[in-house]
Design a protein around this motif. Structure first.
Motif, PDB file in Angstrom:
ATOM      1  N   VAL A   1     -15.784   2.393 -38.316  1.00  0.00           N
ATOM      2  CA  VAL A   1     -15.585   2.694 -39.737  1.00  0.00           C
ATOM      3  C   VAL A   1     -16.394   3.943 -40.082  1.00  0.00           C
ATOM      4  O   VAL A   1     -17.621   3.941 -39.989  1.00  0.00           O
ATOM      5  N   TYR A   2     -15.703   5.008 -40.496  1.00  0.00           N
ATOM      6  CA  TYR A   2     -16.356   6.297 -40.717  1.00  0.00           C
ATOM      7  C   TYR A   2     -15.857   6.903 -42.027  1.00  0.00           C
ATOM      8  O   TYR A   2     -14.932   6.390 -42.678  1.00  0.00           O
ATOM      9  N   THR A   3     -16.457   8.010 -42.409  1.00  0.00           N
ATOM     10  CA  THR A   3     -15.932   8.848 -43.494  1.00  0.00           C
ATOM     11  C   THR A   3     -15.980  10.297 -43.026  1.00  0.00           C
ATOM     12  O   THR A   3     -16.707  10.641 -42.085  1.00  0.00           O
ATOM     13  N   ASP A   4     -15.226  11.146 -43.697  1.00  0.00           N
ATOM     14  CA  ASP A   4     -15.177  12.559 -43.307  1.00  0.00           C
ATOM     15  C   ASP A   4     -16.514  13.266 -43.495  1.00  0.00           C
ATOM     16  O   ASP A   4     -16.802  14.248 -42.810  1.00  0.00           O
ATOM     17  N   TRP A   5     -17.326  12.790 -44.446  1.00  0.00           N
ATOM     18  CA  TRP A   5     -18.572  13.471 -44.779  1.00  0.00           C
ATOM     19  C   TRP A   5     -19.789  12.891 -44.061  1.00  0.00           C
ATOM     20  O   TRP A   5     -20.915  13.370 -44.225  1.00  0.00           O
ATOM     21  N   CYS A   6     -19.600  11.880 -43.225  1.00  0.00           N
ATOM     22  CA  CYS A   6     -20.713  11.165 -42.574  1.00  0.00           C
ATOM     23  C   CYS A   6     -21.173  11.883 -41.313  1.00  0.00           C
ATOM     24  O   CYS A   6     -20.470  11.910 -40.297  1.00  0.00           O
ATOM     25  N   GLY A   7     -22.377  12.466 -41.373  1.00  0.00           N
ATOM     26  CA  GLY A   7     -22.912  13.190 -40.218  1.00  0.00           C
ATOM     27  C   GLY A   7     -23.211  12.303 -39.033  1.00  0.00           C
ATOM     28  O   GLY A   7     -22.952  12.661 -37.881  1.00  0.00           O
ATOM     29  N   TRP A   8     -23.763  11.103 -39.278  1.00  0.00           N
ATOM     30  CA  TRP A   8     -24.087  10.197 -38.171  1.00  0.00           C
ATOM     31  C   TRP A   8     -22.818   9.657 -37.514  1.00  0.00           C
ATOM     32  O   TRP A   8     -22.824   9.331 -36.320  1.00  0.00           O
ATOM     33  N   CYS A   9     -21.728   9.571 -38.284  1.00  0.00           N
ATOM     34  CA  CYS A   9     -20.446   9.184 -37.684  1.00  0.00           C
ATOM     35  C   CYS A   9     -20.016  10.216 -36.650  1.00  0.00           C
ATOM     36  O   CYS A   9     -19.582   9.877 -35.543  1.00  0.00           O
ATOM     37  N   LYS A  10     -20.152  11.484 -37.014  1.00  0.00           N
ATOM     38  CA  LYS A  10     -19.781  12.565 -36.090  1.00  0.00           C
ATOM     39  C   LYS A  10     -20.701  12.575 -34.873  1.00  0.00           C
ATOM     40  O   LYS A  10     -20.260  12.811 -33.736  1.00  0.00           O
ATOM     41  N   HIS A  11     -21.979  12.323 -35.127  1.00  0.00           N
ATOM     42  CA  HIS A  11     -22.927  12.327 -34.011  1.00  0.00           C
ATOM     43  C   HIS A  11     -22.639  11.176 -33.042  1.00  0.00           C
ATOM     44  O   HIS A  11     -22.733  11.347 -31.815  1.00  0.00           O
ATOM     45  N   MET A  12     -22.289  10.023 -33.568  1.00  0.00           N
ATOM     46  CA  MET A  12     -21.962   8.892 -32.697  1.00  0.00           C
ATOM     47  C   MET A  12     -20.712   9.182 -31.877  1.00  0.00           C
ATOM     48  O   MET A  12     -20.603   8.769 -30.722  1.00  0.00           O
ATOM     49  N   MET A  13     -19.771   9.939 -32.469  1.00  0.00           N
ATOM     50  CA  MET A  13     -18.575  10.313 -31.736  1.00  0.00           C
ATOM     51  C   MET A  13     -18.926  11.264 -30.599  1.00  0.00           C
ATOM     52  O   MET A  13     -18.366  11.179 -29.494  1.00  0.00           O
ATOM     53  N   LYS A  14     -19.860  12.182 -30.843  1.00  0.00           N
ATOM     54  CA  LYS A  14     -20.239  13.173 -29.833  1.00  0.00           C
ATOM     55  C   LYS A  14     -21.087  12.574 -28.716  1.00  0.00           C
ATOM     56  O   LYS A  14     -21.143  13.130 -27.617  1.00  0.00           O
ATOM     57  N   THR A  15     -21.764  11.476 -29.002  1.00  0.00           N
ATOM     58  CA  THR A  15     -22.694  10.905 -28.026  1.00  0.00           C
ATOM     59  C   THR A  15     -22.155   9.590 -27.468  1.00  0.00           C
ATOM     60  O   THR A  15     -21.610   9.545 -26.368  1.00  0.00           O
ATOM     61  N   THR A  16     -22.261   8.525 -28.240  1.00  0.00           N
ATOM     62  CA  THR A  16     -21.907   7.190 -27.758  1.00  0.00           C
ATOM     63  C   THR A  16     -20.449   7.094 -27.330  1.00  0.00           C
ATOM     64  O   THR A  16     -20.143   6.621 -26.230  1.00  0.00           O
ATOM     65  N   PHE A  17     -19.533   7.545 -28.183  1.00  0.00           N
ATOM     66  CA  PHE A  17     -18.111   7.424 -27.869  1.00  0.00           C
ATOM     67  C   PHE A  17     -17.624   8.531 -26.935  1.00  0.00           C
ATOM     68  O   PHE A  17     -16.450   8.554 -26.560  1.00  0.00           O
ATOM     69  N   SER A  18     -18.529   9.426 -26.566  1.00  0.00           N
ATOM     70  CA  SER A  18     -18.222  10.425 -25.541  1.00  0.00           C
ATOM     71  C   SER A  18     -18.904  10.099 -24.221  1.00  0.00           C
ATOM     72  O   SER A  18     -18.796  10.864 -23.259  1.00  0.00           O
ATOM     73  N   ASN A  19     -19.607   8.974 -24.178  1.00  0.00           N
ATOM     74  CA  ASN A  19     -20.229   8.511 -22.934  1.00  0.00           C
ATOM     75  C   ASN A  19     -19.136   7.908 -22.046  1.00  0.00           C
ATOM     76  O   ASN A  19     -18.450   6.966 -22.461  1.00  0.00           O
ATOM     77  N   PRO A  20     -18.929   8.413 -20.836  1.00  0.00           N
ATOM     78  CA  PRO A  20     -17.803   7.943 -20.003  1.00  0.00           C
ATOM     79  C   PRO A  20     -17.840   6.442 -19.724  1.00  0.00           C
ATOM     80  O   PRO A  20     -16.792   5.791 -19.717  1.00  0.00           O
ATOM     81  N   ASN A  21     -19.035   5.884 -19.484  1.00  0.00           N
ATOM     82  CA  ASN A  21     -19.126   4.464 -19.158  1.00  0.00           C
ATOM     83  C   ASN A  21     -18.782   3.589 -20.363  1.00  0.00           C
ATOM     84  O   ASN A  21     -18.057   2.597 -20.243  1.00  0.00           O
ATOM     85  N   ILE A  22     -19.323   3.966 -21.513  1.00  0.00           N
ATOM     86  CA  ILE A  22     -19.025   3.212 -22.730  1.00  0.00           C
ATOM     87  C   ILE A  22     -17.543   3.332 -23.068  1.00  0.00           C
ATOM     88  O   ILE A  22     -16.874   2.333 -23.386  1.00  0.00           O
ATOM     89  N   ALA A  23     -17.007   4.535 -23.007  1.00  0.00           N
ATOM     90  CA  ALA A  23     -15.593   4.745 -23.340  1.00  0.00           C
ATOM     91  C   ALA A  23     -14.679   3.979 -22.387  1.00  0.00           C
ATOM     92  O   ALA A  23     -13.691   3.365 -22.819  1.00  0.00           O
ATOM     93  N   ASN A  24     -15.002   3.987 -21.106  1.00  0.00           N
ATOM     94  CA  ASN A  24     -14.177   3.274 -20.130  1.00  0.00           C
ATOM     95  C   ASN A  24     -14.180   1.772 -20.400  1.00  0.00           C
ATOM     96  O   ASN A  24     -13.132   1.109 -20.336  1.00  0.00           O
ATOM     97  N   TYR A  25     -15.348   1.245 -20.732  1.00  0.00           N
ATOM     98  CA  TYR A  25     -15.457  -0.187 -21.038  1.00  0.00           C
ATOM     99  C   TYR A  25     -14.612  -0.527 -22.266  1.00  0.00           C
ATOM    100  O   TYR A  25     -13.850  -1.498 -22.277  1.00  0.00           O
TER     101      TYR A  25
END
Length: 350
Positions: A64-88
């Motif tokens: 759950v995100y919003t267009d203006w949420c900086g931490w949402c973007k950061h989580m996308m760049k880090t956690t959801f860009s982690n290959p192991n997490i994404a694969n799981y």
């Protein structure tokens, strides 16, 4: 995810789981804009996830995100860009990316939700329901495949933060354990800096025959622990529950302890009957079908009496605190005179 658990986990039926303090500057150009980073997760809309879940049930994870949420973007760049997490996530979830302020009508479990546009940054009514009125972004929402289990995790989560929650949902650990308890033991099991419960561990026998030999010297009940090398809940039990000094000392004193891989290709003799695994690498050993029936839940603890007669099967992950009274119930023969519900009620009232 750490390499120790990359063999993906699961809750099975037989047919078959440093926060960086950054400031974000969004550079806007009159002519071009930077493309949105959606990470490595294969996101889908909520409608698609619900439809797929009808024919091939899986847990659903909602970012759950919003267009203006900086931490949402950061989580996308880090956690959801982690290959192991994404694969799981891609393997064991239907992943949904949902804008909390969408103006679209949202349909969830046959109910429709709209955005009433009550002011700036107006949330959709679905967001209010989904987040239970606590509008914090990002929030990750976990549902199991029948929508009866729901877990909210507000705020930025690193790969290490989200990892135990993924396992907790996929392996149905919520059936036996509170999320904070599992998260603590998970971190102790997989991250050395968290420390183990103790340095005292169970020395597992490899066969019923070894247990029988031990019983010729001293009659004891036997515990059979069933797991696989990809079941993370079982790994946490091995590294924390069975690494707890109180639990370990009691088990050593009162039980033979046998470990079996649910997919072993060994021929196993039980009650003078031989069981041979003729399945491929994905198949479970027929002995476990014989003992557990058509449903295999991993991990499982099976309790046998002194003559190797099966007394009970206790399925799924258990903390040391949850396992301790079960051990006493069988070792001290309370099962002969009391139902488990009565026994545990007496303990709670002491």
């Amino acid at each position: 995810m750490p390499n120790k658990i990359l063999s993906i986990p699961v809750y099975f039926t037989f047919k078959a789981f440093k926060v960086l303090m950054l400031c974000f500057a969004i550079q806007v150009s009159a002519q071009t804009s930077e493309p949105e980073n959606t990470g490595l997760v294969k996101w889908m809309d909520l409608k698609t996830a619900q439809e797929l879940n009808k024919t091939q049930p899986k847990p659903i994870i909602i970012d759950v995100y919003t267009d203006w949420c900086g931490w949402c973007k950061h989580m996308m760049k880090t956690t959801f860009s982690n290959p192991n997490i994404a694969n799981y996530i891609n393997t064991y979830f239907y992943p949904v990316r949902y804008n909390a302020e969408t103006k679209d009508t949202v349909e969830f479990l046959d109910k429709k939700y709209t955005n009433k546009n009550t002011g700036n940054r107006s949330p959709n009514d679905f967001s209010i329901m989904l987040l239970e009125g606590k509008l914090s972004y990002p929030t990750i929402v976990f549902y199991n495949n029948n929508y009866k289990f729901k877990l909210l995790s507000p705020g930025y989560m690193s790969p290490k933060d989200i990892e135990p929650l993924l396992v907790y949902t996929v392996e149905y650990i919520f059936n036996t354990t509170q999320v904070n308890d599992f998260r603590d033991y998970y971190n102790k099991a997989f991250y050395p800096d968290s420390g183990f419960v103790s340095n005292d561990t169970i020395k597992w026998l490899k066969s019923f025959e070894e247990a029988s030999i031990n019983n010729k010297k001293k009659k004891r009940k036997t515990i059979l622990f069933i797991n696989t090398n990809w079941c993370n809940g079982g790994k946490v039990m091995l590294r924390s529950t069975f690494n707890n000094s109180s639990v370990t000392s009691y088990m050593k004193e009162n039980f033979n302890t046998v470990f079996f891989d649910a997919q072993t290709h060994d021929t196993i003799t039980y009650n003078n009957q031989k069981f041979v695994n003729a399945y491929d690498n994905q198949g479970f050993h027929p002995l476990f079908q014989h003992l557990l029936g058509q449903q295999i839940v991993l991990p499982s603890l099976l309790f046998f009496d002194e003559d190797m007669k099966l007394l009970s099967n206790v399925g799924q992950y258990l903390t040391p605190e949850s396992l301790d009274p079960i051990l006493h119930y069988f070792a001290e023969n309370h099962y002969l005179t009391k139902k488990w519900e009565d026994y545990i009620k007496e303990l709670q009232n002491k």
